[in-house]
Motif scaffolding. Structure first.
Motif, short mmCIF file in Angstrom:
data_model
loop_
_atom_site.label_atom_id
_atom_site.label_comp_id
_atom_site.label_asym_id
_atom_site.label_seq_id
_atom_site.Cartn_x
_atom_site.Cartn_y
_atom_site.Cartn_z
N GLY A 1 2.05 34.69 -28.10
CA GLY A 1 1.28 33.39 -28.20
C GLY A 1 1.27 32.79 -29.47
N ILE A 2 0.36 31.89 -29.75
CA ILE A 2 0.34 31.05 -31.05
C ILE A 2 -1.11 31.19 -31.49
N ILE A 3 -1.41 31.52 -32.72
CA ILE A 3 -2.71 31.34 -33.42
C ILE A 3 -2.41 30.34 -34.72
N GLU A 4 -3.06 29.11 -34.50
CA GLU A 4 -2.89 28.04 -35.49
C GLU A 4 -3.99 27.09 -35.72
N GLU B 1 -0.34 36.91 -21.91
CA GLU B 1 1.17 36.13 -22.07
C GLU B 1 0.91 34.55 -22.45
N GLU B 2 1.54 34.26 -23.34
CA GLU B 2 1.36 32.71 -23.95
C GLU B 2 0.07 32.16 -24.16
N PHE B 3 -0.72 32.94 -24.91
CA PHE B 3 -2.20 32.36 -25.54
C PHE B 3 -2.00 31.29 -26.50
N HIS B 4 -2.85 30.57 -26.62
CA HIS B 4 -3.14 29.47 -27.74
C HIS B 4 -4.44 29.48 -28.18
#
Length: 176
Positions: A88-91, A55-58
């Protein structure tokens, strides 16, 4: 045992045999940033540089050069029970193969993969502003791969080029 609130920052990871960074099944607030992953997954199996299904990885500002399955893999396969959130977000990551790796190892990469691999179950994953280039393999090596039935994912602002034998983004049987 869950491990929450982990920051994996500014590391150099080279020639890792299997998965490099793993955050699984309900772990919260995992961040992987500013790292350089070079020539990993040497077992030539379904191993990833970064694997998150919590949960809520970045996952941001990393460089991934030369790997055998996926640089980044998130989400949970449809055959697993959905008992926890996965989002989460991968950026802002750069993912590629260099010319030496392409010439010497492309024939050993696994099929049915993606530089960024998004498994079926997600609860609001965002994939944005990544650069994926010069990525190839035996067959069906996609820039971004959303596996069977993937839903609840936003993909935008990514630059994907020179994926010589497959798709830039594959939305295989995803929910619309």
């Amino acid at each position: 045992e869950l491990t929450d609130n982990v920051q994996f920052d500014s590391n150099y990871i080279e020639r890792c045999y299997e998965d490099c960074v793993v955050s699984l099944n309900g772990c919260k607030n995992t961040a992987v940033s500013n790292c350089f992953f070079y020539q990993n997954g040497l077992r030539f199996h379904q191993h990833n540089c970064v694997l998150c299904n919590g949960e809520e990885f970045h996952i941001y500002n990393n460089m991934f050069c030369n790997f055998t399955y996926s640089a980044i893999r998130v989400g949970v396969h449809y055959s697993q029970p959905h008992t926890f959130l996965c989002n989460g977000i991968i950026e802002n990551n750069e993912i590629w193969y260099d010319s030496t790796y392409i010439n010497d190892f492309w024939k050993y990469t696994l099929m049915d993969s993606g530089a960024i691999y998004v498994a079926t179950i997600n609860d609001g994953t965002i994939v944005r502003n990544n650069c994926i280039h010069d990525y190839t393999g035996m067959s069906d090596n996609r820039g971004i791969f959303c596996d069977d039935g993937t839903g609840n994912v936003m993909i935008y602002g990514n630059l994907i080029y020179n994926i010589s034998n497959s798709y830039t983004i594959d939305l295989r049987r995803t929910h619309i």
